[in-house]
Enzyme design. Structure first.
Site, PDB file in Angstrom:
ATOM      1  CE  LYS A   1      -3.699  -2.426  -0.224  1.00 15.07           C
ATOM      2  NZ  LYS A   1      -4.775  -2.818   0.644  1.00 15.07           N
TER       3      LYS A   1
HETATM    4  C1  LIG Z   1      -5.872  -3.819   0.929  1.00 14.71           C
HETATM    5  C2  LIG Z   1      -7.327  -3.543   0.969  1.00 14.71           C
HETATM    6  C3  LIG Z   1      -8.134  -3.929   2.054  1.00 14.71           C
HETATM    7  C4  LIG Z   1      -7.679  -4.857   3.139  1.00 14.71           C
HETATM    8  O1  LIG Z   1      -6.568  -4.504   3.796  1.00 14.71           O
HETATM    9  P1  LIG Z   1      -5.596  -5.636   4.453  1.00 14.71           P
HETATM   10  O2  LIG Z   1      -4.676  -4.794   5.259  1.00 14.71           O
HETATM   11  O3  LIG Z   1      -4.912  -6.321   3.313  1.00 14.71           O
HETATM   12  O4  LIG Z   1      -6.430  -6.531   5.262  1.00 14.71           O
HETATM   13  C5  LIG Z   1      -9.454  -3.532   2.070  1.00 14.71           C
HETATM   14  N1  LIG Z   1      -9.977  -2.810   1.062  1.00 14.71           N
HETATM   15  C6  LIG Z   1      -9.253  -2.450  -0.014  1.00 14.71           C
HETATM   16  C7  LIG Z   1      -9.903  -1.643  -1.079  1.00 14.71           C
HETATM   17  C8  LIG Z   1      -7.900  -2.818  -0.105  1.00 14.71           C
HETATM   18  O5  LIG Z   1      -7.199  -2.481  -1.181  1.00 14.71           O
END
Ligand SMILES: *Cc1c(COP(=O)(O)O)cnc(C)c1O
Length: 377
Positions: free
Chosen positions: A187
């Protein structure tokens, strides 16, 4: 024969600041679990960054979503509007509550939730809407707030991919009743695994803390008034997060340089590819870089991706719409999601990429698309 060039990964974390020093401090002090100075420091720094009064850190973004919905009272029998194009965690969090995700089509260009379709799906049971600021482009928050005011439903922003994105000059994460961010390794900023919920509501912040920590009363130890969860973030995660947050401006600027280079490199070939559209009143944060074949389908897209991989460039398809997945099969009409998702390829974008890397990705994309389109004819 494998060419002797380094592979360009889709994403990779940038840990070049105080991350190591702060993690070392955790280990040397013994504060490696979910107590320690970094957690509160990280929460207050993130709240400020996201333009919110409170932030409650969790062990990942999915649990942050679940926690937000639980603390807002979403439960069995409730319906929650969710865009069909998103990472599956958005819908799964609704399912964990025993509520029903109601899938909504998306807009062309941004692939964000379509307001008219959302409005048409509001029923007496609709309790909440979860707009996703997909790939770092903010959803239409003004329209969403109007819809929520009209219908009395709650809003939880899924800002998992949009740390630092803004609408006018206001950061995402401050528009809903609550908002959620992810700190997974790919991210905009990371804590390894991690997540956070932001809100301006002190009572909601209190409930988030209650449910995050097994439901234990904050005034009375080992008294559990509700069934909670263990969704706590560790001090080590928060240490990494604090170091990332110290450099968040730098991290986002480096992404912008790469995003611009892509846009320039792709300018001449607009007849082959469409790009995402960023509305005028928003500042997007470039998460990954998406291109959409003007003339093609999932089959061509997958062949282009495979050819790029053999040239050392990692890509992936745009999120597959959830109405096509076994747990959420829905035979309703999602024409924009069906069309755009099958034509979309996600290209690498991370801060270790050089301008030459971007040019190499684009050259590989163009060559692979030309070759594979010719084969299709
Ligand atoms: C990455 C993501 C999540 C979940 O996050 P994690 O930390 O991987 O559990 C939820 N919603 C979206 C749109 C994402 O890209």
């Amino acid at each position: 024969m494998t060419p002797s060039i380094t592979k360009i990964e889709l994403a990779q974390p940038d840990l070049g600041g105080n991350e190591l020093r702060y993690v070392q401090e955790c280990i040397e002090s013994g504060w490696i679990s979910s107590h320690g100075r970094f957690i509160a420091d990280f929460e207050s720094a993130f709240a400020q960054f996201a333009g919110s009064r409170f932030a409650v850190a969790t062990n990942n973004g999915t649990t942050a979503l679940h926690l937000a919905l639980v603390a807002l009272g979403i439960g069995p029998g409730d319906e929650v509007l969710v865009p069909t194009v998103t990472f599956v965690a958005t819908a799964n969090a609704v399912t964990y509550c025993g509520a029903t995700p109601v899938l909504v089509d998306v807009e062309p260009g941004t692939l964000n939730i379509d307001l008219a379709d959302a409005r048409s799906k509001v029923t007496d049971r609709t309790k909440c809407i979860i707009p996703v600021h997909l790939y770092g482009i903010p959803a239409d928050v003004a329209g969403l707030r109007a819809l929520c005011a009209e219908t009395g439903i709650l809003m939880v922003e899924d800002a998992a991919e949009a740390h630092g994105a803004m609408v006018d000059t206001v950061p995402v994460g401050s528009f809903g009743d609550a908002a959620v961010f992810s700190f997974f390794g790919n991210k905009i900023m990371t804590t390894g695994e991690g997540g956070i919920v932001t809100t301006d509501d002190p009572e909601l912040a209190e409930r988030l803390r209650l449910y995050r920590g097994q439901g234990m009363d904050s005034q009375r130890r080992y008294w559990f008034p509700v069934v909670g969860y263990n969704y706590r973030m560790t001090n080590i995660q928060a240490a990494i997060g604090l170091a990332q947050l110290e450099r968040i401006g730098e991290l986002i600027d480096a992404r912008r340089v790469i995003d611009l280079r892509y846009r320039e490199a792709l300018r001449g070939i607009g007849d082959v590819f469409e790009l995402s559209v960023v509305p005028n009143n928003v500042v997007a944060v470039p998460w990954l870089f998406n291109v959409f074949l003007r003339d093609g389908d999932a089959e061509l897209r997958d062949r282009v991706s495979a050819a790029m991989l053999s040239d050392g460039v990692d890509t992936r398809p745009i999120f597959r719409p959830m109405h096509q997945l076994p747990p959420y099969l829905d035979h309703g009409q999602f024409p924009v999601a069906d069309d755009w998702s099958q034509r979309g390829i996600t290209l690498p974008l991370h801060t270790a990429m050089s301008g030459d890397d971007v040019d190499r990705v684009v050259a590989t994309l163009v060559r692979s698309t030309r070759d594979q389109s010719a084969r299709a004819q």
